[in-house]
Design a protein around this motif. Structure first.
Motif, PDB file in Angstrom:
ATOM      1  N   PHE A 217       0.823  -1.204   0.000  1.00 14.08           N
ATOM      2  CA  PHE A 217       0.000   0.000   0.000  1.00 14.08           C
ATOM      3  C   PHE A 217       0.862   1.262   0.000  1.00 14.08           C
ATOM      4  N   GLN A 218       2.059   1.209   0.570  1.00 17.51           N
ATOM      5  CA  GLN A 218       2.873   2.419   0.721  1.00 17.51           C
ATOM      6  C   GLN A 218       3.773   2.695  -0.482  1.00 17.51           C
ATOM      7  N   CYS A 219       4.569   1.705  -0.904  1.00 17.03           N
ATOM      8  CA  CYS A 219       5.545   1.973  -1.963  1.00 17.03           C
ATOM      9  C   CYS A 219       5.176   1.357  -3.315  1.00 17.03           C
ATOM     10  N   GLY A 220       4.158   0.486  -3.356  1.00 17.58           N
ATOM     11  CA  GLY A 220       3.723  -0.112  -4.607  1.00 17.58           C
ATOM     12  C   GLY A 220       4.520  -1.333  -5.039  1.00 17.58           C
ATOM     13  N   ASN A 221       5.454  -1.800  -4.215  1.00 18.27           N
ATOM     14  CA  ASN A 221       6.242  -2.987  -4.514  1.00 18.27           C
ATOM     15  C   ASN A 221       5.312  -4.190  -4.703  1.00 18.27           C
ATOM     16  N   VAL A 222       5.564  -5.005  -5.718  1.00 18.09           N
ATOM     17  CA  VAL A 222       4.739  -6.188  -5.986  1.00 18.09           C
ATOM     18  C   VAL A 222       5.586  -7.433  -5.760  1.00 18.09           C
ATOM     19  N   ILE A 223       5.029  -8.385  -5.001  1.00 18.12           N
ATOM     20  CA  ILE A 223       5.692  -9.653  -4.689  1.00 18.12           C
ATOM     21  C   ILE A 223       4.743 -10.776  -5.091  1.00 18.12           C
ATOM     22  N   VAL A 224       5.257 -11.826  -5.698  1.00 16.60           N
ATOM     23  CA  VAL A 224       4.457 -13.007  -6.018  1.00 16.60           C
ATOM     24  C   VAL A 224       4.833 -14.084  -5.005  1.00 16.60           C
ATOM     25  N   ALA A 225       3.817 -14.562  -4.251  1.00 16.82           N
ATOM     26  CA  ALA A 225       4.067 -15.532  -3.185  1.00 16.82           C
ATOM     27  C   ALA A 225       2.837 -16.413  -2.999  1.00 16.82           C
ATOM     28  N   GLU A 226       3.035 -17.560  -2.350  1.00 19.54           N
ATOM     29  CA  GLU A 226       1.909 -18.452  -2.048  1.00 19.54           C
ATOM     30  C   GLU A 226       1.119 -17.949  -0.851  1.00 19.54           C
ATOM     31  N   ASP A 227       1.790 -17.336   0.125  1.00 17.28           N
ATOM     32  CA  ASP A 227       1.140 -16.820   1.324  1.00 17.28           C
ATOM     33  C   ASP A 227       1.365 -15.321   1.425  1.00 17.28           C
ATOM     34  N   ASN A 228       0.454 -14.630   2.107  1.00 14.73           N
ATOM     35  CA  ASN A 228       0.586 -13.193   2.304  1.00 14.73           C
ATOM     36  C   ASN A 228       1.871 -12.905   3.069  1.00 14.73           C
ATOM     37  N   PRO A 229       2.757 -12.072   2.503  1.00 21.17           N
ATOM     38  CA  PRO A 229       4.017 -11.780   3.184  1.00 21.17           C
ATOM     39  C   PRO A 229       3.846 -10.899   4.410  1.00 21.17           C
ATOM     40  N   GLY A 230       2.679 -10.296   4.610  1.00 17.54           N
ATOM     41  CA  GLY A 230       2.427  -9.484   5.790  1.00 17.54           C
ATOM     42  C   GLY A 230       2.963  -8.071   5.649  1.00 17.54           C
ATOM     43  N   GLN A 231       4.292  -7.920   5.610  1.00 16.22           N
ATOM     44  CA  GLN A 231       4.911  -6.607   5.470  1.00 16.22           C
ATOM     45  C   GLN A 231       5.800  -6.587   4.243  1.00 16.22           C
ATOM     46  N   CYS A 232       5.895  -5.425   3.638  1.00 21.74           N
ATOM     47  CA  CYS A 232       6.747  -5.233   2.473  1.00 21.74           C
ATOM     48  C   CYS A 232       8.213  -5.337   2.888  1.00 21.74           C
ATOM     49  N   PRO A 233       9.013  -6.103   2.154  1.00 15.78           N
ATOM     50  CA  PRO A 233      10.435  -6.219   2.493  1.00 15.78           C
ATOM     51  C   PRO A 233      11.218  -4.931   2.214  1.00 15.78           C
ATOM     52  N   ASP A 234      10.660  -4.033   1.391  1.00 10.06           N
ATOM     53  CA  ASP A 234      11.355  -2.781   1.072  1.00 10.06           C
ATOM     54  C   ASP A 234      11.089  -1.674   2.085  1.00 10.06           C
TER      55      ASP A 234
END
Length: 47
Positions: A17-34
């Motif tokens: 929601f904050q930086c727009g980074n997109v991650i493809v994963a099987e489970d919700n990562p919870g927090q953005c790594p960036d």
């Protein structure tokens, strides 16, 4: 009403929601790594 079939074993795109980074994963990562912002499932519409 659902217009998208959800397969729990399928990789899903999640967007920060904050930086727009997109991650493809099987489970919700919870927090953005960036930026540590909240992530959302891009296949779930925002109303």
């Amino acid at each position: 009403m659902r217009d998208v079939d959800q397969n729990p074993n399928e990789e899903t795109p999640y967007e920060c929601f904050q930086c727009g980074n997109v991650i493809v994963a099987e489970d919700n990562p919870g927090q953005c790594p960036d930026c540590a912002g909240s992530m959302r499932n891009r296949r779930t519409p925002i109303e």
